[in-house]
Design an enzyme around this catalytic site. Structure first.
Site, PDB file in Angstrom:
ATOM      1  N   HIS A 186      65.055  24.342  24.428  1.00 46.05           N
ATOM      2  CA  HIS A 186      65.484  23.757  25.700  1.00 46.05           C
ATOM      3  C   HIS A 186      64.475  22.718  26.173  1.00 46.05           C
ATOM      4  O   HIS A 186      63.264  22.869  26.013  1.00 46.05           O
ATOM      5  CB  HIS A 186      65.678  24.837  26.765  1.00 46.05           C
ATOM      6  CG  HIS A 186      64.453  25.644  27.077  1.00 46.05           C
ATOM      7  ND1 HIS A 186      63.568  25.310  28.084  1.00 46.05           N
ATOM      8  CD2 HIS A 186      63.963  26.789  26.530  1.00 46.05           C
ATOM      9  CE1 HIS A 186      62.609  26.217  28.145  1.00 46.05           C
ATOM     10  NE2 HIS A 186      62.817  27.125  27.212  1.00 46.05           N
ATOM     11  N   ASP A 237      64.650  21.705  29.477  1.00 44.72           N
ATOM     12  CA  ASP A 237      64.418  21.923  30.910  1.00 44.72           C
ATOM     13  C   ASP A 237      63.212  22.818  31.133  1.00 44.72           C
ATOM     14  O   ASP A 237      62.842  23.632  30.275  1.00 44.72           O
ATOM     15  CB  ASP A 237      65.657  22.518  31.591  1.00 44.72           C
ATOM     16  CG  ASP A 237      66.077  23.862  31.009  1.00 44.72           C
ATOM     17  OD1 ASP A 237      66.023  24.020  29.770  1.00 44.72           O
ATOM     18  OD2 ASP A 237      66.463  24.760  31.785  1.00 44.72           O
ATOM     19  N   ASP A 257      56.228  26.064  27.299  1.00 38.49           N
ATOM     20  CA  ASP A 257      57.600  26.575  27.413  1.00 38.49           C
ATOM     21  C   ASP A 257      58.566  25.430  27.716  1.00 38.49           C
ATOM     22  O   ASP A 257      58.913  25.225  28.867  1.00 38.49           O
ATOM     23  CB  ASP A 257      57.671  27.634  28.499  1.00 38.49           C
ATOM     24  CG  ASP A 257      58.988  28.366  28.562  1.00 38.49           C
ATOM     25  OD1 ASP A 257      59.780  28.244  27.622  1.00 38.49           O
ATOM     26  OD2 ASP A 257      59.221  29.053  29.563  1.00 38.49           O
ATOM     27  N   GLU A 292      68.380  26.373  29.992  1.00 40.84           N
ATOM     28  CA  GLU A 292      67.856  27.697  29.626  1.00 40.84           C
ATOM     29  C   GLU A 292      67.139  28.342  30.787  1.00 40.84           C
ATOM     30  O   GLU A 292      67.223  29.558  30.979  1.00 40.84           O
ATOM     31  CB  GLU A 292      66.919  27.566  28.419  1.00 40.84           C
ATOM     32  CG  GLU A 292      66.640  28.876  27.693  1.00 40.84           C
ATOM     33  CD  GLU A 292      65.484  29.674  28.289  1.00 40.84           C
ATOM     34  OE1 GLU A 292      65.343  30.861  27.934  1.00 40.84           O
ATOM     35  OE2 GLU A 292      64.709  29.116  29.089  1.00 40.84           O
ATOM     36  N   HIS A 312      55.374  29.349  33.081  1.00 42.54           N
ATOM     37  CA  HIS A 312      55.889  29.475  34.452  1.00 42.54           C
ATOM     38  C   HIS A 312      54.767  29.536  35.492  1.00 42.54           C
ATOM     39  O   HIS A 312      55.033  29.805  36.667  1.00 42.54           O
ATOM     40  CB  HIS A 312      56.806  30.697  34.602  1.00 42.54           C
ATOM     41  CG  HIS A 312      58.093  30.588  33.841  1.00 42.54           C
ATOM     42  ND1 HIS A 312      59.258  31.197  34.252  1.00 42.54           N
ATOM     43  CD2 HIS A 312      58.415  29.936  32.691  1.00 42.54           C
ATOM     44  CE1 HIS A 312      60.235  30.920  33.395  1.00 42.54           C
ATOM     45  NE2 HIS A 312      59.733  30.163  32.430  1.00 42.54           N
TER      46      HIS A 312
END
Length: 375
Positions: free
Chosen positions: A66, A68, A99, A133, A348
Protein backbone atom coordinates in the site's frame (compact mmCIF):
# COMPACT_ATOMS: atom_id res chain seq x y z
CA UNK A 1 23.14 6.57 -2.63
CA UNK A 2 21.55 3.27 -3.64
CA UNK A 3 18.63 3.10 -6.08
CA UNK A 4 16.45 1.60 -3.37
CA UNK A 5 17.15 4.46 -0.98
CA UNK A 6 16.56 7.05 -3.71
CA UNK A 7 13.19 5.53 -4.57
CA UNK A 8 12.22 5.18 -0.90
CA UNK A 9 12.98 8.87 -0.37
CA UNK A 10 10.90 9.82 -3.39
CA UNK A 11 7.94 7.82 -2.08
CA UNK A 12 8.25 9.10 1.50
CA UNK A 13 8.31 12.66 0.18
CA UNK A 14 4.76 12.27 -1.13
CA UNK A 15 2.05 13.08 1.44
CA UNK A 16 -0.15 10.09 0.71
CA UNK A 17 -2.31 10.08 3.85
CA UNK A 18 -5.04 7.47 3.35
CA UNK A 19 -6.80 7.28 0.96
CA UNK A 20 -4.57 9.69 -0.99
CA UNK A 21 -1.84 8.29 -3.20
CA UNK A 22 -0.07 11.56 -4.10
CA UNK A 23 1.50 10.13 -7.25
CA UNK A 24 3.26 7.17 -5.63
CA UNK A 25 1.53 4.62 -7.82
CA UNK A 26 2.22 6.52 -11.02
CA UNK A 27 5.91 6.48 -10.17
CA UNK A 28 5.84 2.76 -9.43
CA UNK A 29 3.90 1.93 -12.59
CA UNK A 30 6.35 3.86 -14.75
CA UNK A 31 9.28 1.92 -13.28
CA UNK A 32 7.50 -1.40 -13.81
CA UNK A 33 6.30 -0.64 -17.34
CA UNK A 34 9.89 0.24 -18.27
CA UNK A 35 10.88 -3.40 -17.58
CA UNK A 36 8.01 -5.04 -19.39
CA UNK A 37 5.07 -5.02 -16.97
CA UNK A 38 1.54 -4.42 -18.23
CA UNK A 39 -0.35 -2.30 -15.73
CA UNK A 40 -3.89 -1.08 -15.25
CA UNK A 41 -5.32 1.56 -12.96
CA UNK A 42 -8.18 0.25 -10.83
CA UNK A 43 -9.77 3.17 -9.02
CA UNK A 44 -12.75 2.49 -6.76
CA UNK A 45 -14.37 5.49 -5.09
CA UNK A 46 -11.63 7.75 -3.74
CA UNK A 47 -9.12 4.92 -3.66
CA UNK A 48 -6.26 4.44 -6.13
CA UNK A 49 -5.18 0.88 -6.93
CA UNK A 50 -3.16 -0.71 -9.66
CA UNK A 51 -2.45 -4.18 -10.95
CA UNK A 52 0.68 -4.92 -12.96
CA UNK A 53 1.91 -8.19 -14.41
CA UNK A 54 4.95 -9.39 -16.32
CA UNK A 55 4.52 -12.75 -18.00
CA UNK A 56 1.58 -15.02 -18.78
CA UNK A 57 2.61 -18.31 -17.22
CA UNK A 58 2.27 -19.78 -13.77
CA UNK A 59 3.30 -19.64 -11.06
CA UNK A 60 2.25 -16.03 -10.51
CA UNK A 61 4.27 -14.43 -7.71
CA UNK A 62 2.73 -11.16 -6.54
CA UNK A 63 4.19 -8.31 -4.51
CA UNK A 64 1.37 -6.68 -2.54
CA UNK A 65 1.42 -3.44 -0.60
CA UNK A 66 0.00 0.00 0.00
CA UNK A 67 1.07 3.54 -0.77
CA UNK A 68 -1.20 5.19 1.81
CA UNK A 69 0.09 6.13 5.25
CA UNK A 70 -1.51 7.05 8.56
CA UNK A 71 -1.76 10.71 9.64
CA UNK A 72 1.40 12.27 11.06
CA UNK A 73 0.19 13.05 14.56
CA UNK A 74 1.53 16.17 16.31
CA UNK A 75 3.97 17.84 13.93
CA UNK A 76 5.82 19.52 16.77
CA UNK A 77 6.88 16.11 18.07
CA UNK A 78 8.64 15.20 14.81
CA UNK A 79 12.35 15.97 14.66
CA UNK A 80 12.00 16.69 10.94
CA UNK A 81 9.13 17.25 8.53
CA UNK A 82 7.35 13.88 8.18
CA UNK A 83 7.07 14.28 4.41
CA UNK A 84 10.61 15.54 3.87
CA UNK A 85 12.75 12.38 3.99
CA UNK A 86 15.68 12.87 6.34
CA UNK A 87 18.68 10.59 6.91
CA UNK A 88 20.21 10.68 10.37
CA UNK A 89 22.52 8.15 11.99
CA UNK A 90 21.90 5.54 9.33
CA UNK A 91 18.10 5.84 9.51
CA UNK A 92 15.63 7.20 6.96
CA UNK A 93 12.97 9.25 8.78
CA UNK A 94 9.55 10.10 7.44
CA UNK A 95 5.93 8.99 7.57
CA UNK A 96 5.67 5.67 5.76
CA UNK A 97 9.40 4.94 5.78
CA UNK A 98 8.77 1.60 7.52
CA UNK A 99 5.06 1.15 6.79
CA UNK A 100 5.54 0.52 3.95
CA UNK A 101 7.26 2.71 1.37
CA UNK A 102 10.67 1.26 2.14
CA UNK A 103 9.36 -2.18 1.22
CA UNK A 104 7.75 -0.84 -1.96
CA UNK A 105 11.05 0.64 -3.06
CA UNK A 106 12.85 -2.63 -2.34
CA UNK A 107 10.24 -4.58 -4.33
CA UNK A 108 10.70 -2.35 -7.37
CA UNK A 109 14.50 -2.43 -7.38
CA UNK A 110 14.50 -6.19 -6.71
CA UNK A 111 12.33 -6.73 -9.79
CA UNK A 112 14.47 -4.40 -11.89
CA UNK A 113 17.62 -6.31 -10.97
CA UNK A 114 15.93 -9.69 -11.41
CA UNK A 115 14.48 -8.89 -14.85
CA UNK A 116 17.81 -7.46 -16.02
CA UNK A 117 19.49 -10.73 -15.10
CA UNK A 118 16.63 -13.04 -16.13
CA UNK A 119 14.61 -11.37 -18.90
CA UNK A 120 13.05 -14.71 -19.88
CA UNK A 121 12.23 -15.87 -16.36
CA UNK A 122 9.73 -18.61 -15.64
CA UNK A 123 6.22 -17.87 -14.42
CA UNK A 124 4.95 -14.33 -13.90
CA UNK A 125 5.48 -11.43 -11.52
CA UNK A 126 2.61 -9.25 -10.33
CA UNK A 127 2.10 -6.10 -8.28
CA UNK A 128 -1.12 -5.43 -6.37
CA UNK A 129 -0.91 -1.96 -4.83
CA UNK A 130 -3.61 0.05 -3.03
CA UNK A 131 -4.05 3.37 -1.22
CA UNK A 132 -6.71 1.97 1.13
CA UNK A 133 -4.88 -0.31 3.56
CA UNK A 134 -4.63 2.13 6.45
CA UNK A 135 -8.25 3.22 5.99
CA UNK A 136 -11.51 1.24 5.78
CA UNK A 137 -9.87 -1.22 3.35
CA UNK A 138 -13.15 -1.52 1.44
CA UNK A 139 -12.18 -0.09 -1.96
CA UNK A 140 -8.64 -1.40 -2.07
CA UNK A 141 -7.14 -4.89 -2.18
CA UNK A 142 -10.51 -6.54 -1.54
CA UNK A 143 -11.98 -5.12 -4.75
CA UNK A 144 -8.83 -5.66 -6.78
CA UNK A 145 -8.83 -9.33 -5.78
CA UNK A 146 -12.48 -9.61 -6.81
CA UNK A 147 -11.56 -8.01 -10.16
CA UNK A 148 -8.73 -10.48 -10.69
CA UNK A 149 -10.89 -13.47 -9.81
CA UNK A 150 -13.49 -12.37 -12.36
CA UNK A 151 -10.74 -12.06 -14.97
CA UNK A 152 -9.51 -15.56 -14.16
CA UNK A 153 -6.14 -14.43 -12.82
CA UNK A 154 -4.99 -16.69 -10.00
CA UNK A 155 -2.30 -15.62 -7.53
CA UNK A 156 -0.12 -18.56 -6.54
CA UNK A 157 2.42 -16.87 -4.28
CA UNK A 158 2.24 -13.49 -2.56
CA UNK A 159 4.78 -11.40 -0.67
CA UNK A 160 3.25 -8.56 1.36
CA UNK A 161 5.75 -5.88 2.33
CA UNK A 162 4.32 -5.13 5.76
CA UNK A 163 6.94 -4.39 8.46
CA UNK A 164 7.19 -7.85 9.99
CA UNK A 165 10.58 -7.77 11.67
CA UNK A 166 11.55 -7.29 15.30
CA UNK A 167 15.26 -6.57 15.76
CA UNK A 168 16.58 -6.78 12.21
CA UNK A 169 14.94 -6.85 8.81
CA UNK A 170 14.23 -10.48 7.99
CA UNK A 171 14.37 -11.91 11.51
CA UNK A 172 10.58 -12.45 11.54
CA UNK A 173 8.22 -13.26 8.70
CA UNK A 174 4.46 -13.47 9.17
CA UNK A 175 3.08 -16.65 7.64
CA UNK A 176 -0.47 -16.01 8.85
CA UNK A 177 -2.71 -13.74 10.85
CA UNK A 178 -5.40 -14.19 13.43
CA UNK A 179 -9.00 -13.46 12.53
CA UNK A 180 -10.45 -10.14 13.67
CA UNK A 181 -14.13 -9.83 14.66
CA UNK A 182 -15.57 -6.55 15.93
CA UNK A 183 -18.74 -6.08 17.95
CA UNK A 184 -20.70 -2.89 18.66
CA UNK A 185 -23.00 -3.71 21.57
CA UNK A 186 -25.71 -1.39 22.85
CA UNK A 187 -27.45 -2.42 26.07
CA UNK A 188 -30.77 -0.65 26.57
CA UNK A 189 -32.09 0.61 29.89
CA UNK A 190 -34.27 3.47 31.02
CA UNK A 191 -32.92 6.93 31.78
CA UNK A 192 -33.86 8.48 35.09
CA UNK A 193 -32.81 10.45 38.16
CA UNK A 194 -30.18 8.81 40.34
CA UNK A 195 -32.28 9.63 43.41
CA UNK A 196 -35.13 7.50 42.05
CA UNK A 197 -33.44 4.35 40.77
CA UNK A 198 -36.69 2.38 41.06
CA UNK A 199 -38.10 4.53 38.27
CA UNK A 200 -35.13 3.87 35.97
CA UNK A 201 -33.16 0.90 34.62
CA UNK A 202 -29.40 1.26 34.70
CA UNK A 203 -27.92 -0.55 31.66
CA UNK A 204 -24.38 -0.28 33.04
CA UNK A 205 -25.35 -2.27 36.13
CA UNK A 206 -27.23 -4.83 34.04
CA UNK A 207 -24.41 -5.35 31.55
CA UNK A 208 -21.50 -5.51 33.98
CA UNK A 209 -21.94 -9.19 35.03
CA UNK A 210 -22.19 -10.27 31.40
CA UNK A 211 -19.06 -8.29 30.52
CA UNK A 212 -17.21 -9.81 33.45
CA UNK A 213 -18.05 -13.28 32.12
CA UNK A 214 -16.97 -12.40 28.59
CA UNK A 215 -13.68 -11.02 29.87
CA UNK A 216 -12.94 -14.12 31.95
CA UNK A 217 -13.65 -16.72 29.27
CA UNK A 218 -10.83 -18.91 28.01
CA UNK A 219 -11.95 -19.01 24.41
CA UNK A 220 -9.31 -21.52 23.38
CA UNK A 221 -5.68 -22.35 24.05
CA UNK A 222 -4.47 -21.51 20.58
CA UNK A 223 -2.34 -24.01 18.71
CA UNK A 224 1.18 -24.41 17.37
CA UNK A 225 0.66 -21.57 14.91
CA UNK A 226 -1.63 -19.15 16.76
CA UNK A 227 -1.78 -17.71 20.30
CA UNK A 228 -5.01 -18.08 22.29
CA UNK A 229 -8.02 -16.05 21.20
CA UNK A 230 -8.24 -12.67 22.91
CA UNK A 231 -11.42 -10.73 23.79
CA UNK A 232 -10.77 -7.03 24.35
CA UNK A 233 -13.11 -4.15 25.17
CA UNK A 234 -11.98 -1.11 23.20
CA UNK A 235 -14.56 1.54 24.10
CA UNK A 236 -17.30 2.21 26.66
CA UNK A 237 -19.93 4.92 26.31
CA UNK A 238 -22.79 5.81 28.66
CA UNK A 239 -24.48 8.77 30.28
CA UNK A 240 -25.14 12.40 29.44
CA UNK A 241 -22.19 13.81 31.34
CA UNK A 242 -24.36 14.81 34.28
CA UNK A 243 -23.75 13.33 37.73
CA UNK A 244 -27.41 12.87 38.60
CA UNK A 245 -28.74 11.00 35.55
CA UNK A 246 -28.91 7.24 35.13
CA UNK A 247 -28.03 6.54 31.48
CA UNK A 248 -30.58 5.13 29.10
CA UNK A 249 -28.11 3.13 27.01
CA UNK A 250 -24.67 1.63 27.48
CA UNK A 251 -22.43 1.20 24.44
CA UNK A 252 -19.59 -1.31 24.38
CA UNK A 253 -17.19 -1.82 21.49
CA UNK A 254 -15.08 -4.97 21.53
CA UNK A 255 -12.79 -7.03 19.36
CA UNK A 256 -11.72 -10.64 19.24
CA UNK A 257 -8.47 -11.68 17.63
CA UNK A 258 -9.14 -15.35 17.14
CA UNK A 259 -7.23 -18.44 16.15
CA UNK A 260 -8.14 -21.22 13.74
CA UNK A 261 -9.56 -23.12 16.72
CA UNK A 262 -12.70 -20.97 16.38
CA UNK A 263 -14.96 -19.67 13.64
CA UNK A 264 -16.75 -16.36 13.38
CA UNK A 265 -20.11 -18.07 13.83
CA UNK A 266 -19.04 -19.96 16.95
CA UNK A 267 -17.89 -16.70 18.54
CA UNK A 268 -21.11 -14.91 17.66
CA UNK A 269 -23.27 -17.74 18.97
CA UNK A 270 -21.43 -17.92 22.29
CA UNK A 271 -21.56 -14.18 22.92
CA UNK A 272 -25.27 -13.99 22.11
CA UNK A 273 -25.91 -16.95 24.44
CA UNK A 274 -24.12 -15.20 27.30
CA UNK A 275 -25.92 -11.90 26.77
CA UNK A 276 -29.25 -13.67 26.54
CA UNK A 277 -28.57 -15.61 29.74
CA UNK A 278 -28.58 -12.28 31.61
CA UNK A 279 -31.88 -11.32 29.96
CA UNK A 280 -30.45 -8.12 28.57
CA UNK A 281 -32.30 -5.87 26.16
CA UNK A 282 -29.63 -5.17 23.58
CA UNK A 283 -28.67 -4.69 19.96
CA UNK A 284 -25.38 -6.02 18.61
CA UNK A 285 -23.79 -5.17 15.28
CA UNK A 286 -20.94 -7.31 13.96
CA UNK A 287 -18.12 -6.52 11.55
CA UNK A 288 -15.61 -9.10 10.38
CA UNK A 289 -12.25 -7.51 9.56
CA UNK A 290 -10.74 -10.77 8.36
CA UNK A 291 -10.68 -14.50 8.90
CA UNK A 292 -7.53 -16.23 10.16
CA UNK A 293 -5.17 -17.59 7.53
CA UNK A 294 -2.00 -19.63 7.58
CA UNK A 295 0.68 -20.44 5.02
CA UNK A 296 2.41 -23.58 6.33
CA UNK A 297 5.98 -24.55 5.60
CA UNK A 298 6.33 -25.18 1.90
CA UNK A 299 7.40 -23.58 -1.35
CA UNK A 300 7.12 -19.88 -0.40
CA UNK A 301 8.14 -20.23 3.25
CA UNK A 302 11.19 -22.29 2.31
CA UNK A 303 12.24 -19.84 -0.41
CA UNK A 304 11.95 -16.87 1.97
CA UNK A 305 13.87 -18.59 4.76
CA UNK A 306 16.64 -19.68 2.40
CA UNK A 307 16.86 -16.22 0.81
CA UNK A 308 17.18 -14.51 4.19
CA UNK A 309 19.87 -16.95 5.23
CA UNK A 310 21.83 -16.48 2.01
CA UNK A 311 21.56 -12.68 1.82
CA UNK A 312 22.01 -11.60 5.44
CA UNK A 313 23.09 -14.84 7.16
CA UNK A 314 20.42 -15.07 9.85
CA UNK A 315 17.70 -17.58 10.67
CA UNK A 316 14.16 -16.26 10.53
CA UNK A 317 11.21 -16.94 12.81
CA UNK A 318 7.66 -17.62 11.62
CA UNK A 319 4.94 -15.67 13.39
CA UNK A 320 1.20 -14.99 13.20
CA UNK A 321 1.15 -12.18 15.77
CA UNK A 322 0.16 -8.58 15.21
CA UNK A 323 -2.79 -6.89 13.57
CA UNK A 324 -4.48 -7.57 10.26
CA UNK A 325 -3.03 -6.93 6.83
CA UNK A 326 -4.34 -7.07 3.28
CA UNK A 327 -3.02 -10.60 3.14
CA UNK A 328 -6.40 -11.54 4.62
CA UNK A 329 -8.04 -10.70 1.28
CA UNK A 330 -5.54 -12.62 -0.83
CA UNK A 331 -5.14 -15.84 1.17
CA UNK A 332 -8.78 -16.99 0.69
CA UNK A 333 -8.14 -17.26 -3.07
CA UNK A 334 -5.78 -20.16 -2.35
CA UNK A 335 -2.55 -18.20 -2.56
CA UNK A 336 0.43 -18.82 -0.30
CA UNK A 337 0.91 -15.51 1.54
CA UNK A 338 3.89 -14.22 3.53
CA UNK A 339 4.58 -10.81 5.05
CA UNK A 340 8.21 -9.78 4.92
CA UNK A 341 9.42 -6.27 5.63
CA UNK A 342 11.53 -4.08 7.92
CA UNK A 343 11.42 -3.57 11.69
CA UNK A 344 7.99 -2.51 12.94
CA UNK A 345 9.11 -0.69 16.12
CA UNK A 346 8.27 2.84 14.90
CA UNK A 347 5.29 2.28 12.64
CA UNK A 348 2.34 4.67 13.19
CA UNK A 349 4.52 6.66 15.62
CA UNK A 350 6.05 10.11 15.34
CA UNK A 351 9.60 9.96 13.97
CA UNK A 352 8.86 6.77 12.03
CA UNK A 353 12.06 5.42 10.49
CA UNK A 354 13.74 2.54 8.72
CA UNK A 355 17.40 1.54 8.66
CA UNK A 356 19.03 2.61 5.40
CA UNK A 357 20.99 -0.64 5.27
CA UNK A 358 17.77 -2.63 5.60
CA UNK A 359 16.44 -1.24 2.32
CA UNK A 360 19.15 -2.83 0.20
CA UNK A 361 19.00 -5.98 2.30
CA UNK A 362 15.27 -6.29 1.63
CA UNK A 363 15.78 -5.68 -2.07
CA UNK A 364 18.39 -8.44 -2.11
CA UNK A 365 16.10 -10.82 -0.24
CA UNK A 366 13.16 -10.14 -2.55
CA UNK A 367 15.39 -10.67 -5.59
CA UNK A 368 16.72 -13.94 -4.20
CA UNK A 369 13.16 -15.18 -3.60
CA UNK A 370 12.34 -14.37 -7.21
CA UNK A 371 15.39 -16.31 -8.34
CA UNK A 372 14.44 -19.34 -6.27
CA UNK A 373 10.85 -19.45 -7.46
CA UNK A 374 10.99 -18.17 -11.05
CA UNK A 375 14.27 -19.48 -12.50
Amino acid sequence: MSETLELAKDLVGRASVTPEDAGCQKLMRERLEAIGFRSENLAFGDVSNFWARRGDRRPLLVFAGHTDVVPTGPLEQWHSDPFTPDIRDGMLYGRGAADMKGSLAAMITACEAFVAAHPNHQGSIGFLITSDEEGPAVDGTLKVVDHLVKKGEHIDLCLVGEPSSSQRAGDVIKNGRRGSLNGNLLVHGKQGHVAYPHLATNPVHLATPALAELISIEWDQGNEHFPPTSFQISNLQAGTGAENIIPGDFGIMFNLRYSTELTEQKIRDRIHAILDSYQLDYTLEWRLSGEPFLTPAGELVDAARDAIREVIDIETTLSTSGGTSDGRFIAPTGAQVLELGPINATIHQVNECVAVAALDELSGIYRRILEKLLT
